[in-house]
Design a protein around this motif. Structure first.
Motif, PDB file in Angstrom:
ATOM      1  N   ALA A  89       0.812  -1.216   0.000  1.00 25.75           N
ATOM      2  CA  ALA A  89       0.000   0.000   0.000  1.00 25.75           C
ATOM      3  C   ALA A  89       0.849   1.272   0.000  1.00 25.75           C
ATOM      4  N   PHE A  90       2.050   1.188   0.555  1.00 24.12           N
ATOM      5  CA  PHE A  90       2.887   2.368   0.653  1.00 24.12           C
ATOM      6  C   PHE A  90       3.570   2.727  -0.673  1.00 24.12           C
ATOM      7  N   PHE A  91       3.610   1.776  -1.610  1.00 21.42           N
ATOM      8  CA  PHE A  91       4.348   2.006  -2.848  1.00 21.42           C
ATOM      9  C   PHE A  91       3.515   1.820  -4.115  1.00 21.42           C
ATOM     10  N   GLN A  92       2.364   1.199  -4.006  1.00 17.18           N
ATOM     11  CA  GLN A  92       1.609   0.831  -5.196  1.00 17.18           C
ATOM     12  C   GLN A  92       1.236   2.022  -6.066  1.00 17.18           C
ATOM     13  N   ASP A  93       0.729   3.078  -5.447  1.00 15.31           N
ATOM     14  CA  ASP A  93       0.307   4.229  -6.242  1.00 15.31           C
ATOM     15  C   ASP A  93       1.477   4.855  -6.989  1.00 15.31           C
ATOM     16  N   ASP A  94       2.631   4.923  -6.346  1.00 13.74           N
ATOM     17  CA  ASP A  94       3.814   5.484  -7.008  1.00 13.74           C
ATOM     18  C   ASP A  94       4.235   4.632  -8.192  1.00 13.74           C
ATOM     19  N   VAL A  95       4.232   3.313  -8.007  1.00  6.77           N
ATOM     20  CA  VAL A  95       4.615   2.397  -9.085  1.00  6.77           C
ATOM     21  C   VAL A  95       3.625   2.480 -10.238  1.00  6.77           C
ATOM     22  N   ALA A  96       2.331   2.423  -9.916  1.00  6.84           N
ATOM     23  CA  ALA A  96       1.307   2.471 -10.950  1.00  6.84           C
ATOM     24  C   ALA A  96       1.375   3.769 -11.747  1.00  6.84           C
ATOM     25  N   PRO A 140      -7.526   6.886  -1.600  1.00 14.40           N
ATOM     26  CA  PRO A 140      -7.376   7.608  -0.329  1.00 14.40           C
ATOM     27  C   PRO A 140      -6.644   6.759   0.696  1.00 14.40           C
ATOM     28  N   LEU A 141      -5.768   7.371   1.474  1.00 10.81           N
ATOM     29  CA  LEU A 141      -4.918   6.630   2.402  1.00 10.81           C
ATOM     30  C   LEU A 141      -5.702   5.769   3.395  1.00 10.81           C
ATOM     31  N   PRO A 142      -6.775   6.275   4.049  1.00  5.89           N
ATOM     32  CA  PRO A 142      -7.508   5.410   4.986  1.00  5.89           C
ATOM     33  C   PRO A 142      -8.085   4.168   4.305  1.00  5.89           C
ATOM     34  N   GLU A 143      -8.636   4.344   3.103  1.00  6.45           N
ATOM     35  CA  GLU A 143      -9.192   3.198   2.377  1.00  6.45           C
ATOM     36  C   GLU A 143      -8.081   2.231   1.982  1.00  6.45           C
ATOM     37  N   SER A 144      -6.954   2.770   1.561  1.00  5.87           N
ATOM     38  CA  SER A 144      -5.825   1.933   1.168  1.00  5.87           C
ATOM     39  C   SER A 144      -5.316   1.108   2.346  1.00  5.87           C
ATOM     40  N   ILE A 145      -5.195   1.745   3.505  1.00 10.18           N
ATOM     41  CA  ILE A 145      -4.702   1.037   4.688  1.00 10.18           C
ATOM     42  C   ILE A 145      -5.680  -0.048   5.120  1.00 10.18           C
ATOM     43  N   PHE A 189      -3.985  -7.344  -6.485  1.00 11.14           N
ATOM     44  CA  PHE A 189      -3.229  -6.411  -7.311  1.00 11.14           C
ATOM     45  C   PHE A 189      -4.005  -5.971  -8.546  1.00 11.14           C
ATOM     46  N   PHE A 190      -4.836  -6.851  -9.092  1.00 10.84           N
ATOM     47  CA  PHE A 190      -5.628  -6.432 -10.248  1.00 10.84           C
ATOM     48  C   PHE A 190      -6.687  -5.423  -9.842  1.00 10.84           C
ATOM     49  N   GLU A 191      -7.378  -5.689  -8.753  1.00 10.90           N
ATOM     50  CA  GLU A 191      -8.416  -4.753  -8.325  1.00 10.90           C
ATOM     51  C   GLU A 191      -7.815  -3.399  -7.948  1.00 10.90           C
ATOM     52  N   PHE A 192      -6.619  -3.412  -7.394  1.00  9.04           N
ATOM     53  CA  PHE A 192      -5.958  -2.141  -7.113  1.00  9.04           C
ATOM     54  C   PHE A 192      -5.738  -1.351  -8.401  1.00  9.04           C
ATOM     55  N   ALA A 193      -5.178  -2.011  -9.421  1.00  7.39           N
ATOM     56  CA  ALA A 193      -4.913  -1.328 -10.696  1.00  7.39           C
ATOM     57  C   ALA A 193      -6.201  -0.797 -11.306  1.00  7.39           C
ATOM     58  N   ALA A 194      -7.263  -1.591 -11.229  1.00  7.55           N
ATOM     59  CA  ALA A 194      -8.532  -1.186 -11.821  1.00  7.55           C
ATOM     60  C   ALA A 194      -9.195  -0.055 -11.040  1.00  7.55           C
ATOM     61  N   MET A 195      -9.049  -0.065  -9.714  1.00 18.77           N
ATOM     62  CA  MET A 195      -9.712   0.944  -8.881  1.00 18.77           C
ATOM     63  C   MET A 195      -9.092   2.334  -9.027  1.00 18.77           C
TER      64      MET A 195
END
Length: 226
Positions: A83-90, A108-113, A156-162
């Motif tokens: 969660a700490f790096f995914q958005d930066d990588v994507a 959003p950080l709370p939702e991500s955590i 990881f797929f749902e993260f990319a899609a969201m």
């Protein structure tokens, strides 16, 4: 799928991802080392043997057992730090490979955590189940790949899609292409199973799933156009 996996692995070590890679490695190794120290200390504190050689033997066996157990903890530990790096990588992948599409929206950080904590708990329980099958030849390896292939692929797929659609739509897209996402998850599980290389799993998985999401989204858009 193969092309996306090759592209993802080639990008992991590129300069754009190097700082994120070192941060991810540092956090993951530190967490695993602390867990290993805690397990050894726990056994040493609760077991008092009458002979020094028994203490030495127990210490060695505990260390070996803890090392094997850490192999099953790599999945939840890497998921926890994702969660700490995914958005930066994507964001890097989206800007470099899909500039015409525009970048996605950071979660959003709370939702991500919250999603990360929930997912980490699921992965821990699943890998405990796989660990229980360790004494059954062949089955434990199959369980490891099936469990982590499904869970890591889904996460990881749902993260990319969201980053581009609501959570409900991301789940629907994943279910519509469940077989493809599962195969991608097996590729991630394969990387996870390779010592040393498994430490790059969060970055590799994020890059791979961004590529996969983009391809499936374009395929879906083309189908709707017809």
């Amino acid at each position: 799928m193969i092309a996306a996996a090759i592209r993802a692995m080639s990008q992991v070590f590129q300069p754009a991802f190097r700082a994120i890679l070192w941060k991810s490695l540092g956090f993951t190794l530190a967490a695993l080392f602390l867990i290993w120290i805690a397990l050894n200390g726990l056994v040493a504190g609760f077991v008092d043997l009458p002979y020094p050689w028994l203490d030495t033997a127990l210490s060695i066996l505990t260390g070996v057992g803890a090392f094997i157990g850490l192999g099953f903890l790599i999945a939840p530990v890497t998921a926890m730090f994702a969660a700490f790096f995914q958005d930066d990588v994507a964001l890097i992948v989206e800007r470099e490979d899909y500039p015409a599409d525009g970048p996605g929206r950071a979660m959003p950080l709370p939702e991500s955590i919250w999603l990360t904590v929930k997912f980490t708990g699921i992965v821990i329980l699943a890998n405990i189940f796989a660990l229980m099958l360790l004494l059954v030849p062949g089955i434990n390896l199959v369980a490891f790949f099936l469990v982590n292939g499904y869970l890591l692929g889904r996460e990881f797929f749902e993260f990319a899609a969201m980053r581009f659609m609501p959570q409900a739509d991301a789940k629907s897209l994943r279910k519509a292409h469940g077989g493809t996402v599962f195969l991608a998850g097996l590729v991630i599980a394969g990387v996870l199973a390779v010592p040393i290389l498994n430490l790059v799993t969060p970055i590799f998985a994020t890059i791979l799933m961004v590529h996969l999401y983009k391809r499936l989204a374009r395929r879906q858009a083309a189908a709707r156009a017809y």
